[in-house]
Scaffold this motif. Structure first.
Motif, PDB file in Angstrom:
ATOM      1  N   ALA A   1      -9.229   7.386   4.026  1.00 21.75           N
ATOM      2  CA  ALA A   1      -9.168   6.374   2.832  1.00 21.75           C
ATOM      3  C   ALA A   1      -7.749   5.167   3.314  1.00 21.75           C
ATOM      4  CB  ALA A   1      -8.815   7.043   1.580  1.00 21.75           C
ATOM      5  N   LEU A   2      -6.849   5.737   3.991  1.00 21.81           N
ATOM      6  CA  LEU A   2      -5.729   4.638   4.234  1.00 21.81           C
ATOM      7  C   LEU A   2      -6.098   3.810   5.157  1.00 21.81           C
ATOM      8  CD1 LEU A   2      -3.069   3.638   3.783  1.00 21.81           C
ATOM      9  CD2 LEU A   2      -2.231   5.251   5.382  1.00 21.81           C
TER      10      LEU A   2
ATOM     11  N   ARG B   1      -7.496  -1.513   6.880  1.00 18.39           N
ATOM     12  CA  ARG B   1      -8.451  -2.343   7.609  1.00 18.39           C
ATOM     13  C   ARG B   1      -8.770  -3.557   6.738  1.00 18.39           C
ATOM     14  NH1 ARG B   1     -13.570  -3.911   7.598  1.00 18.39           N
ATOM     15  NH2 ARG B   1     -14.106  -2.435   5.825  1.00 18.39           N
ATOM     16  N   GLN B   2      -9.264  -3.199   5.363  1.00 18.28           N
ATOM     17  CA  GLN B   2      -9.673  -4.339   4.593  1.00 18.28           C
ATOM     18  C   GLN B   2      -8.584  -5.286   4.151  1.00 18.28           C
ATOM     19  OE1 GLN B   2     -11.727  -3.117   0.712  1.00 18.28           O
ATOM     20  NE2 GLN B   2     -13.053  -1.712   1.859  1.00 18.28           N
ATOM     21  N   THR B   3      -7.127  -4.859   4.074  1.00 16.95           N
ATOM     22  CA  THR B   3      -6.127  -5.698   3.463  1.00 16.95           C
ATOM     23  C   THR B   3      -5.249  -6.300   4.642  1.00 16.95           C
ATOM     24  OG1 THR B   3      -4.536  -3.814   3.528  1.00 16.95           O
ATOM     25  CG2 THR B   3      -5.957  -4.399   1.393  1.00 16.95           C
ATOM     26  N   GLY B   4      -5.718  -6.015   6.010  1.00 10.02           N
ATOM     27  CA  GLY B   4      -5.002  -6.325   6.887  1.00 10.02           C
ATOM     28  C   GLY B   4      -3.432  -6.004   7.127  1.00 10.02           C
ATOM     29  N   GLY B   5      -3.630  -4.620   6.702  1.00 18.26           N
ATOM     30  CA  GLY B   5      -2.095  -4.045   6.677  1.00 18.26           C
ATOM     31  C   GLY B   5      -1.809  -3.095   7.844  1.00 18.26           C
ATOM     32  N   PHE B   6      -2.492  -3.023   8.925  1.00 22.88           N
ATOM     33  CA  PHE B   6      -2.082  -2.454  10.021  1.00 22.88           C
ATOM     34  C   PHE B   6      -0.921  -3.000  10.592  1.00 22.88           C
ATOM     35  CE2 PHE B   6      -6.643  -0.456  10.204  1.00 22.88           C
ATOM     36  CZ  PHE B   6      -6.294   0.893  10.343  1.00 22.88           C
TER      37      PHE B   6
ATOM     38  N   MET C   1       0.962  -1.013  -0.047  1.00 22.67           N
ATOM     39  CA  MET C   1      -0.064   0.014   0.201  1.00 22.67           C
ATOM     40  C   MET C   1       0.852   1.215  -0.133  1.00 22.67           C
ATOM     41  SD  MET C   1      -3.355   0.829   0.303  1.00 22.67           S
ATOM     42  CE  MET C   1      -3.888  -0.814   0.713  1.00 22.67           C
ATOM     43  N   ARG C   2       0.290   2.129  -0.601  1.00 21.17           N
ATOM     44  CA  ARG C   2       1.281   3.433  -0.824  1.00 21.17           C
ATOM     45  C   ARG C   2       0.310   4.671  -0.789  1.00 21.17           C
ATOM     46  NH1 ARG C   2       6.591   2.955  -1.826  1.00 21.17           N
ATOM     47  NH2 ARG C   2       6.824   4.865  -2.305  1.00 21.17           N
ATOM     48  N   ILE C   3       0.493   5.602  -0.733  1.00 18.50           N
ATOM     49  CA  ILE C   3      -0.031   7.107  -0.691  1.00 18.50           C
ATOM     50  C   ILE C   3       0.777   7.872  -1.784  1.00 18.50           C
ATOM     51  CG2 ILE C   3      -0.632   9.103   0.522  1.00 18.50           C
ATOM     52  CD1 ILE C   3      -0.626   7.874   3.115  1.00 18.50           C
ATOM     53  N   ALA C   4      -0.001   8.555  -2.786  1.00 18.26           N
ATOM     54  CA  ALA C   4       0.638   9.282  -3.725  1.00 18.26           C
ATOM     55  C   ALA C   4       0.091  10.483  -3.606  1.00 18.26           C
ATOM     56  CB  ALA C   4       0.639   8.942  -5.056  1.00 18.26           C
ATOM     57  N   LEU C   5       1.052  11.774  -3.791  1.00 25.93           N
ATOM     58  CA  LEU C   5       0.416  13.188  -3.693  1.00 25.93           C
ATOM     59  C   LEU C   5       0.566  13.687  -5.119  1.00 25.93           C
ATOM     60  CD1 LEU C   5       1.648  13.870  -0.342  1.00 25.93           C
ATOM     61  CD2 LEU C   5      -0.763  13.663  -0.881  1.00 25.93           C
ATOM     62  N   TYR C   6      -0.506  14.260  -5.957  1.00 26.71           N
ATOM     63  CA  TYR C   6      -0.233  14.852  -7.195  1.00 26.71           C
ATOM     64  C   TYR C   6       0.031  16.114  -7.181  1.00 26.71           C
ATOM     65  CZ  TYR C   6      -0.983  16.280 -12.052  1.00 26.71           C
ATOM     66  OH  TYR C   6      -1.086  16.908 -13.324  1.00 26.71           O
TER      67      TYR C   6
END
Length: 149
Positions: free
Chosen positions: A136-137, A142-147, A1-6
């Motif tokens: 959103a993150l 939560r959905q992907t079990g990524g915490f 998972m990543r966050i991108a800023l345009y």
């Protein structure tokens, strides 16, 4: 998972999202040009010392970012066709946020694999970009079990 800023305009929002990325172990992509010097004081103040722990990748252009995106590009936008609470995320997604002043151009909308909006009460236009990114993150992790454990 990543966050991108345009092409972000506000250093405080970038600092806040760098801190978010560092705390959750999520990489942050910055798509240039930035609307401020990367060494800006407001960025450092908002990111505090957490920003130093963030995985940051700077991209010289939209095309350079799009060519290197490892998974789906999920655009968070007021024009999104899918509500956040109905979206299905994958661990390799990159959550893309537009600039505070301009959002993203049509070519970015067209390239997104999924366009998601955060539902708001009638009469309210949008959230602060860093707040929207955090909401959103959290749902995506939560959905992907990524915490973090």
């Amino acid at each position: 998972m990543r966050i991108a800023l345009y092409q972000p305009d506000m250093p405080g929002n970038v600092g806040t999202l760098l801190r978010l990325g560092a705390c959750f172990g999520v990489g942050v992509d910055l798509i240039e040009p930035l609307g401020f010097p990367f060494s800006d004081r407001a960025l450092r103040r908002a990111g505090m010392d957490y920003a130093e722990s963030a995985e940051i990748v700077r991209h010289p252009s939209w095309q350079a970012f799009a060519d290197s995106a490892p998974g789906r590009i999920v655009l968070l936008t007021t024009r999104g066709g899918t509500r956040l609470d109905e979206a299905r995320f994958a661990a390799g997604d990159t959550l893309l946020l537009g600039s505070e002043g301009e959002g993203v151009p049509d070519e970015v909308h067209a390239r997104a694999d999924l366009s998601v909006r955060i539902p708001l009460r009638p009469g309210f236009r949008s959230l602060n970009v860093a707040v929207a990114g955090g909401i959103a993150l959290a749902e995506a992790l939560r959905q992907t079990g990524g915490f973090p454990a």
